[in-house]
Design a protein around this motif. Sequence first.
Motif, short mmCIF file in Angstrom:
data_model
loop_
_atom_site.label_atom_id
_atom_site.label_comp_id
_atom_site.label_asym_id
_atom_site.label_seq_id
_atom_site.Cartn_x
_atom_site.Cartn_y
_atom_site.Cartn_z
N GLY A 147 0.82 -5.11 11.07
CA GLY A 147 -0.09 -4.86 9.95
C GLY A 147 0.63 -4.38 8.71
N LYS A 148 1.53 -3.43 8.87
CA LYS A 148 2.25 -2.91 7.71
C LYS A 148 3.15 -3.97 7.09
N CYS A 149 3.72 -4.83 7.92
CA CYS A 149 4.57 -5.91 7.40
C CYS A 149 3.74 -6.90 6.59
N LEU A 150 2.55 -7.23 7.08
CA LEU A 150 1.67 -8.14 6.36
C LEU A 150 1.14 -7.50 5.08
N LEU A 151 0.69 -6.25 5.17
CA LEU A 151 0.20 -5.57 3.98
C LEU A 151 1.30 -5.45 2.93
N GLY A 152 2.52 -5.26 3.38
CA GLY A 152 3.63 -5.12 2.46
C GLY A 152 3.90 -6.37 1.64
N GLN A 153 3.40 -7.51 2.10
CA GLN A 153 3.59 -8.76 1.37
C GLN A 153 2.46 -9.05 0.38
N LEU A 154 1.42 -8.19 0.40
CA LEU A 154 0.33 -8.33 -0.56
C LEU A 154 0.66 -7.56 -1.83
N ASP A 155 -0.06 -7.86 -2.90
CA ASP A 155 0.10 -7.05 -4.11
C ASP A 155 -0.68 -5.74 -3.94
N HIS A 156 -0.54 -4.85 -4.90
CA HIS A 156 -1.14 -3.52 -4.76
C HIS A 156 -2.66 -3.61 -4.60
N ASP A 157 -3.30 -4.48 -5.37
CA ASP A 157 -4.76 -4.62 -5.27
C ASP A 157 -5.17 -5.15 -3.91
N GLY A 158 -4.38 -6.08 -3.37
CA GLY A 158 -4.69 -6.63 -2.06
C GLY A 158 -4.59 -5.58 -0.97
N ARG A 159 -3.60 -4.70 -1.07
CA ARG A 159 -3.46 -3.62 -0.10
C ARG A 159 -4.64 -2.66 -0.18
N ARG A 160 -4.99 -2.27 -1.40
CA ARG A 160 -6.10 -1.33 -1.59
C ARG A 160 -7.41 -1.93 -1.09
N VAL A 181 -0.63 7.97 1.09
CA VAL A 181 0.65 8.08 1.78
C VAL A 181 1.09 6.71 2.30
N LEU A 182 0.14 5.96 2.86
CA LEU A 182 0.46 4.63 3.40
C LEU A 182 0.89 3.69 2.28
N LEU A 183 0.16 3.68 1.17
CA LEU A 183 0.53 2.81 0.05
C LEU A 183 1.90 3.16 -0.50
N SER A 184 2.19 4.45 -0.56
CA SER A 184 3.51 4.88 -1.03
C SER A 184 4.60 4.41 -0.08
N ALA A 185 4.34 4.50 1.23
CA ALA A 185 5.32 4.05 2.23
C ALA A 185 5.56 2.54 2.12
N LEU A 186 4.50 1.78 1.88
CA LEU A 186 4.63 0.33 1.72
C LEU A 186 5.43 -0.01 0.46
N ASP A 187 5.21 0.76 -0.60
CA ASP A 187 5.96 0.53 -1.83
C ASP A 187 7.45 0.78 -1.64
N ARG A 188 7.78 1.75 -0.77
CA ARG A 188 9.18 2.12 -0.58
C ARG A 188 9.88 1.27 0.47
N THR A 192 14.62 -5.87 2.90
CA THR A 192 15.71 -6.25 3.81
C THR A 192 15.72 -5.44 5.09
N MET A 193 14.68 -4.65 5.34
CA MET A 193 14.62 -3.82 6.54
C MET A 193 13.39 -4.16 7.36
N PRO A 194 13.50 -4.21 8.68
CA PRO A 194 12.31 -4.41 9.51
C PRO A 194 11.31 -3.26 9.34
N VAL A 195 10.04 -3.57 9.45
CA VAL A 195 8.99 -2.55 9.42
C VAL A 195 8.81 -2.02 10.83
N LEU A 196 8.71 -0.71 10.98
CA LEU A 196 8.64 -0.10 12.30
C LEU A 196 7.29 0.57 12.57
#
Length: 253
Positions: A147-160, A181-188, A192-196
């Motif tokens: 889920g976090k990997c997929l959300l990370g590929q969306l734009d900010h509005d899509g995540r929200r 907190v989750l949105l901030s983590a996705l932004d960071r 090049t790193m796997p999502v855990l």
Amino acid sequence: MAITCGRTTPFHSVRHAMRLLETIAVHPDGLREDELAAMTGLPPARLTQLLRLLDRDEYVRRLPDGGYVPGDALVRLGGSGESGRLERQQKLQQALDALRDAVGAAVYLGRYTDGELEVTHTSQAPALPTVNEWVDFRSAAHATAIGKCLLGQLDHDGRRDHLARHKAARLTSRTITDPRVLLSALDRQPATMPVLDIQEYAVGTLCAAVPLTAGSAVGCLALSLPVGQAHRLRKAAEALNRQAAPTLLSLTV
């Protein structure tokens, strides 16, 4: 528990493989390895590795004189109609099964379509079972690597938008439930790193996911391990990245 994964290159192997296939496809008489190196610009060691991989999976075929031509799998996957669809599905499952054996973990193919997360394919074995889906993955994107990997590929509005429709419930003591907190983590999250997922979805389970890019589609590959195998997570996640090419190729060719 602190687990780190080394820097990886999620898309390079797939991009290189696609470049190779596109070059070989327009030269039906075959190209030697030195000619492919000159035309694609790939380093010799990387080129040799990819050619072996593509030859193994029948995307290319090596001629007696050393040239490479399109393989049977590439020709069949290009077919239309029901037979072509079934061939692509079979090739995809074979790629996932090979990936499962290579990383030594159950693997998953996730996609984000029409505003929802979907796990479309899995590969498991008796000794490598998939995670017990005790909470629907569609409503647990905030707590899973997929889920976090997929959300990370969306734009900010899509995540929200997704988090507004799927409230972040606490599934374990490690689950992040605060949207900010989750949105901030996705932004960071580095691309090049796997999502855990370190026991965020289920106690006793670790997961890692890497993006799959096929045109505008949002997808990812993931794996899961029991917490007792935490020492394997870093290498397994890196292997997932390195060997993702056949899976994505089966989705795109």
